[in-house]
Scaffold this active site. Structure first.
Site, PDB file in Angstrom:
ATOM      1  N   HIS A  61       0.843  -1.200   0.000  1.00  0.00           N
ATOM      2  CA  HIS A  61       0.000   0.000   0.000  1.00  0.00           C
ATOM      3  C   HIS A  61       0.873   1.242   0.000  1.00  0.00           C
ATOM      4  CE1 HIS A  61       0.855  -0.614   4.251  1.00  0.00           C
ATOM      5  NE2 HIS A  61       0.347   0.556   4.568  1.00  0.00           N
ATOM      6  N   ASP A  65       6.105   4.034   4.932  1.00  0.00           N
ATOM      7  CA  ASP A  65       6.972   3.043   5.572  1.00  0.00           C
ATOM      8  C   ASP A  65       6.973   1.715   4.819  1.00  0.00           C
ATOM      9  OD1 ASP A  65       4.265   3.028   6.516  1.00  0.00           O
ATOM     10  OD2 ASP A  65       4.812   1.635   8.099  1.00  0.00           O
ATOM     11  N   HIS A  66       6.211   1.632   3.728  1.00  0.00           N
ATOM     12  CA  HIS A  66       6.195   0.414   2.928  1.00  0.00           C
ATOM     13  C   HIS A  66       6.790   0.619   1.536  1.00  0.00           C
ATOM     14  CE1 HIS A  66       3.696  -2.037   5.735  1.00  0.00           C
ATOM     15  NE2 HIS A  66       3.434  -0.827   6.185  1.00  0.00           N
ATOM     16  N   HIS A 141      -7.458  -1.503   5.837  1.00  0.00           N
ATOM     17  CA  HIS A 141      -6.596  -0.464   6.389  1.00  0.00           C
ATOM     18  C   HIS A 141      -7.203   0.898   6.043  1.00  0.00           C
ATOM     19  CE1 HIS A 141      -3.062   0.924   8.327  1.00  0.00           C
ATOM     20  NE2 HIS A 141      -2.406   1.314   7.245  1.00  0.00           N
ATOM     21  N   ASP A 211      -0.683  -4.217   6.578  1.00  0.00           N
ATOM     22  CA  ASP A 211      -1.395  -3.447   7.603  1.00  0.00           C
ATOM     23  C   ASP A 211      -2.895  -3.695   7.519  1.00  0.00           C
ATOM     24  OD1 ASP A 211       1.158  -2.532   7.764  1.00  0.00           O
ATOM     25  OD2 ASP A 211       0.638  -0.406   7.791  1.00  0.00           O
ATOM     26  N   HIS A 269       5.719  -5.349  12.438  1.00  0.00           N
ATOM     27  CA  HIS A 269       5.147  -4.011  12.283  1.00  0.00           C
ATOM     28  C   HIS A 269       4.889  -3.379  13.653  1.00  0.00           C
ATOM     29  CE1 HIS A 269       2.464  -0.766  10.775  1.00  0.00           C
ATOM     30  NE2 HIS A 269       3.208  -0.904   9.671  1.00  0.00           N
TER      31      HIS A 269
END
Length: 302
Positions: A61, A65-66, A141, A211, A269
């Protein structure tokens, strides 16, 4: 070989000893990167991952942070002379972001960079080759987000030795039978393959849940997995905060693993508010005993 190496196990804000999400799946002679948080290429170097072997990248996504480490990795691959194509499976907005960064820096790639868009709420097959079958599914999410299922496909059929000998098939031909070939006896009789073999059994499967809020609707994608990764951003005393921010807790991840009947659970995570991770295991293992921390630098066999 089918395994998962953890490069990053933290949530949005990096700490001195934990990095944002990134994992490498090894499937025989190829590598696949799942998410690419800030600093991923440094972790690749630290843990001696052969970056030249990465063929596919999967971005769950569009939270930074991804994927904030992706442009750095792409640029490094280019500087090191990569010529092999690289495919990125991601929400469609990512192609625009990466292309803008390349254009602004005047970078011309020496290799083909392909983007395969993951459209909101899509579920199903996205990649299949001789060894691997990859499907994606939506997680719940704050923005469109995906999980991924990686299945190592078994190609060889299961031999029934007694049956093969009964048809007077020489042992030297058994490997051909496992590959699906029929056999012709000296008297001209044709022995059909399915008379002496069984179809291949199910392959090993790794499921990565990106997430997500605690969601029992994920169960059909998780059931029976050999290895499952699920986010545990918070300990369970903060389950209300987890729900508000569309994340999960230790107990919730373990509950899903137990209900889905997976063989092993990895949790990660983690929020940067936690300096110690042992409490996550202390909460998870009473619910699902075969739980481990997705510890950076550790490789888990599927």
């Amino acid at each position: 070989m089918f395994s998962v190496t953890i490069l990053g196990n933290n949530s949005a804000i990096p700490t001195l000893d934990r990095h944002p999400t990134a994992q490498v799946v090894t499937c025989n002679d190829q590598l696949l990167l799942i998410d690419c948080g800030e600093g991923t290429q440094l972790q690749i170097t630290k843990y001696k991952i052969r970056r030249s072997k990465i063929r596919y990248i999967f971005i769950s996504h569009m939270h930074g942070d991804h994927y904030f480490g992706l442009i750095g990795l792409v640029n490094t691959l280019n500087l090191m002379g990569r010529t092999e194509p690289l495919s990125i499976y991601a929400p469609p907005e990512l192609e625009q972001i990466i292309q803008l960064q390349l254009d602004c820096s005047g970078t011309i790639l020496k290799f083909e960079l392909s983007f395969i868009p993951l459209l909101p709420d899509y579920q199903g097959l996205i990649l299949e080759d001789k060894d691997l079958r990859v499907t994606c599914f939506p997680t719940q999410h704050r923005i469109s987000c995906f999980g991924f299922s990686f299945e190592l496909q078994k190609r060889k059929r299961k031999l029934i030795p007694d049956q093969a000998r009964a048809y007077e098939i020489p042992a030297a031909y058994f490997s051909r039978l496992q590959e699906g070939a029929d056999y012709q006896r000296k008297d001209g009789t044709q022995v059909k393959n399915d008379w002496v073999t069984l179809p291949p059994g199910p392959g090993k499967r790794y499921v990565y849940c990106a997430d997500t809020i605690y969601d029992v609707n994920l169960l059909p994608w998780l059931e029976g997995a050999d290895l499952m990764y699920h986010e545990t951003t918070y300990l369970h005393d903060l389950h209300e905060r987890a729900a508000e921010r569309y994340h999960s807790t230790s107990v919730q991840a373990a509950s899903l693993a137990a209900t889905a009947g997976v063989k092993k659970l990895l949790i990660g995570h983690f929020s940067s508010k936690y300096t110690e991770l042992q409490p996550f295991l202390e909460e998870s293992r009473p619910v699902f005993a075969n739980t481990d921390i997705a510890e950076e630098g550790v490789t888990f066999l599927v």
